[in-house]
Design an enzyme around this catalytic site. Structure first.
Site, PDB file in Angstrom:
ATOM      1  N   LYS A 258       0.841  -1.200   0.000  1.00  0.00           N
ATOM      2  CA  LYS A 258       0.000   0.000   0.000  1.00  0.00           C
ATOM      3  C   LYS A 258       0.872   1.245   0.000  1.00  0.00           C
ATOM      4  CE  LYS A 258      -3.953  -1.739   2.678  1.00  0.00           C
ATOM      5  NZ  LYS A 258      -4.993  -1.595   1.655  1.00  0.00           N
ATOM      6  N   ARG A 332     -10.299 -11.397   1.577  1.00  0.00           N
ATOM      7  CA  ARG A 332     -11.183 -12.398   0.959  1.00  0.00           C
ATOM      8  C   ARG A 332     -10.548 -13.785   0.983  1.00  0.00           C
ATOM      9  NH1 ARG A 332     -11.407  -9.029  -4.560  1.00  0.00           N
ATOM     10  NH2 ARG A 332     -11.100  -7.388  -3.024  1.00  0.00           N
TER      11      ARG A 332
HETATM   12  N1  BES Z   1      -8.171  -3.740   4.119  1.00  0.00           N
HETATM   13  C1  BES Z   1      -8.322  -3.309   2.796  1.00  0.00           C
HETATM   14  C2  BES Z   1      -9.633  -2.561   2.551  1.00  0.00           C
HETATM   15  C3  BES Z   1      -9.805  -1.226   3.247  1.00  0.00           C
HETATM   16  C4  BES Z   1      -9.495  -0.067   2.570  1.00  0.00           C
HETATM   17  C5  BES Z   1     -10.336  -1.153   4.498  1.00  0.00           C
HETATM   18  C6  BES Z   1      -9.689   1.150   3.191  1.00  0.00           C
HETATM   19  C7  BES Z   1     -10.526   0.068   5.121  1.00  0.00           C
HETATM   20  C8  BES Z   1     -10.213   1.218   4.461  1.00  0.00           C
HETATM   21  C9  BES Z   1      -8.299  -4.506   1.853  1.00  0.00           C
HETATM   22  O1  BES Z   1      -7.550  -5.583   2.255  1.00  0.00           O
HETATM   23  C10 BES Z   1      -7.749  -4.003   0.564  1.00  0.00           C
HETATM   24  O2  BES Z   1      -6.637  -3.560   0.572  1.00  0.00           O
HETATM   25  N2  BES Z   1      -8.528  -4.077  -0.506  1.00  0.00           N
HETATM   26  C11 BES Z   1      -8.124  -3.613  -1.766  1.00  0.00           C
HETATM   27  C12 BES Z   1      -8.674  -4.541  -2.815  1.00  0.00           C
HETATM   28  C13 BES Z   1      -8.114  -4.324  -4.178  1.00  0.00           C
HETATM   29  C14 BES Z   1      -6.644  -4.701  -4.236  1.00  0.00           C
HETATM   30  C15 BES Z   1      -8.894  -5.138  -5.171  1.00  0.00           C
HETATM   31  C16 BES Z   1      -8.681  -2.191  -1.962  1.00  0.00           C
HETATM   32  O3  BES Z   1      -9.773  -1.920  -1.505  1.00  0.00           O
HETATM   33  O4  BES Z   1      -7.970  -1.372  -2.565  1.00  0.00           O
HETATM   34 ZN    ZN Z   2      -5.483  -5.415   1.714  1.00  0.00          ZN
END
Ligand code: BES
Ligand code: ZN
Ligand code: ZN
Length: 488
Positions: A258, A332
């Site tokens: 991230k 997921r």
């Molecule tokens: N934990 C994150 C989702 C999240 C984002 C929670 C912001 C709370 C606030 C999750 O694991 C994630 O990173 N999801 C990705 C999915 C993508 C790679 C398809 C996302 O939402 O960017």
């Molecule tokens: Zn994630």
């Protein structure tokens, strides 16, 4: 904080202070005794106004209506204003809109939530002046109601609100202080206190049970994974329900790292797992007739030489193969295995709670939970329960075209969609692929990515953890069990 319900009229109750709500700018109500002082303060009852008159031992708080969530806002505001005062006790009348129980609960919620502070890491701790709240049965419009029902409402509200704050504490705790192992310890203490059955499984169990997706996510962390399974078994349960929570004690994104500004707050990626702890705490204390299984998939998503990679193909517990195209879509993967585990218990309903996608926050805003699944009626029940509990929730609908975007050329399914749109729904549809045909109508997925953690106060919610999902799920279970007789 202690609540005492009293049959005495307000003027006969002894307390350091009185709290008066000014409803819809009605300054002519007989409870509003200090019009001149209020005018001096510029208090005219507009929304969000407060006037503390210490010389008269009265605090006025405005509320636009008697709607239950406005009552929460008002009593939270009252307690926040009084935190630094020297008053130890306060008295307040009752304010009923349609249902006495609903508004009395809301009043208690507001006081407990308004008093919440997470100061574990502060040298100077927050002050909590008010110890006792006396609620008079004297009602704003002279309505009467059952004393016993009101008493019961107060104790139920305390149970649910305290469980909500319990979840906030877990989520707000830093990743180093709430590793999977430490989280499991919190679960064990809860199990001991509430006489719950407690199973804590480690990496070996995940290997033996072929939970290849969960294991892959956890692999690069120095903190090994845990699967926590708590069970509440009342005598004559009407239902068996499994609640499953995403418990990423930290989500760095893994190799699909991230950006730094998105990484901050990812300690809150354990909010789903924390919510299921809070729900089983409340349900056991309310003694609801539900055999409740709380399942938390706990691990960290980190980087390192042994990290799982984009291009890997993982094998989930049910044998399905998953092409990894983004290691940040890890929740997921953990949930896929945990949902397979939960289905082996043969529950009547399965609810999962997860901070699953940023896309859900984009779709609904940061205050609202996304509700998804195959069963329209069940989703509607959850939405209604959310509304009644004071939580915000909205449905995001599945469709077969979005489902097709999860196709993989090398495995049974890809862990991300091929399109950047509809990400909350495609994530939920990915989970849906791990729900057996026979269980499709039993399952609902709650994406709490928005309200689980917000870096500002909103209404009666404090900065930080929101404990999203707890109040709505408990409300749904209360409703469910008040409607049906024996389960066979
Ligand atoms: N934990 C994150 C989702 C999240 C984002 C929670 C912001 C709370 C606030 C999750 O694991 C994630 O990173 N999801 C990705 C999915 C993508 C790679 C398809 C996302 O939402 O960017
Ligand atoms: Zn994630
Ligand atoms: Zn995550």
């Amino acid at each position: 904080m202690k609540f005492v319900l009293s049959n005495k009229p307000l003027n006969q109750i002894e307390a350091d202070l009185e709290v008066i709500l000014v409803v819809n700018k009605n300054l002519d109500h007989p409870w509003v005794q200090d019009r001149t002082d209020l005018a001096l303060f510029g208090f005219n009852g507009e929304e969000e106004q407060v006037a503390f008159l210490p010389h008269l031992a009265r605090l006025y708080v405005s509320t636009p209506s008697l709607e239950h969530d406005e009552i929460r806002n008002a009593t939270a505001k009252a307690i926040k204003t009084l935190k630094k005062s020297h008053a130890k006790s306060l008295k307040i009348g009752t304010y009923i809109d349609k249902c006495p129980v609903v508004n009395i609960k809301a009043m208690v919620d507001g006081f407990i939530f308004g008093d919440y502070a997470f100061d574990k890491y502060k040298s100077k701790k927050e002050e909590h002046s008010i110890q006792e709240i006396m609620i008079s049965t004297q009602e704003y419009s002279g309505k009467s109601f059952s004393f016993e029902n009101a008493q019961e409402a107060i104790s139920q509200a305390q149970i649910v609100a305290n469980a909500t704050n319990f979840v906030r504490d877990i989520v707000n705790t830093t990743p180093d202080d709430m590793t999977p192992k430490k989280f499991a310890k919190v679960a064990k203490i809860l199990a001991e206190e509430n006489a719950l059955e407690c199973h804590i499984y480690n990496k070996k169990f995940l290997e033996e049970n072929k939970m290849g997706a969960f294991l892959a996510v956890s692999r690069a962390s120095n903190h090994p994974p845990r699967l926590v399974h708590l069970i509440y078994r009342p005598k004559n349960p009407k239902y068996k329900i499994a609640i499953v929570g995403k418990g990423l004690t930290y989500d760095s994104g893994g190799l699909s790292l991230k950006p730094s500004e998105h990484m901050v707050t990812m300690k809150a990626d354990k909010s789903g797992a924390s919510a299921v702890m809070g729900i089983i705490k409340a349900v056991s204390e309310l003694a609801l007739p539900i055999e409740l299984h709380a399942i938390a998939g706990l691990c960290e998503n980190m980087i390192g030489g042994n990290a799982y990679k984009p291009d890997d193909v993982l094998v989930a517990k049910n044998g399905k193969t998953i092409e990894v195209r983004n290691t940040d879509a890890e929740g997921r993967l953990v949930l896929a295995d945990c949902l397979c585990y939960a289905q082996e218990l043969k529950p009547d309903f399965i609810l999962d709670f997860a901070t699953l996608t940023g896309a859900c926050v984009v779709a609904l805003g940061e205050y609202t939970t996304g509700v998804m699944g195959f069963n329209k009626e069940l989703k509607e029940q959850i939405l209604k329960a959310a509304e009644a509990s004071g939580e915000l929730a909205a449905e995001l609908p599945f469709n077969k075209y979005l489902g097709k975007l999860l196709k993989s050329s090398v495995a049974d399914i890809s862990n991300i969609s091929s399109s950047r749109y509809g990400g909350a729904i495609t994530a939920a549809m990915f989970l849906g692929e791990f729900i057996e045909e026979a269980n499709r109508d039993k399952w609902v997925h709650l994406d709490i990515a928005g309200p689980a953690y917000i870096e500002k106060e909103w209404g009666y919610n404090p900065y930080g953890a929101g404990a999203a999902g707890v109040r709505m799920a408990v409300k749904w279970m209360q409703k469910l069990t008040s409607e049906k007789k024996e389960h066979n």
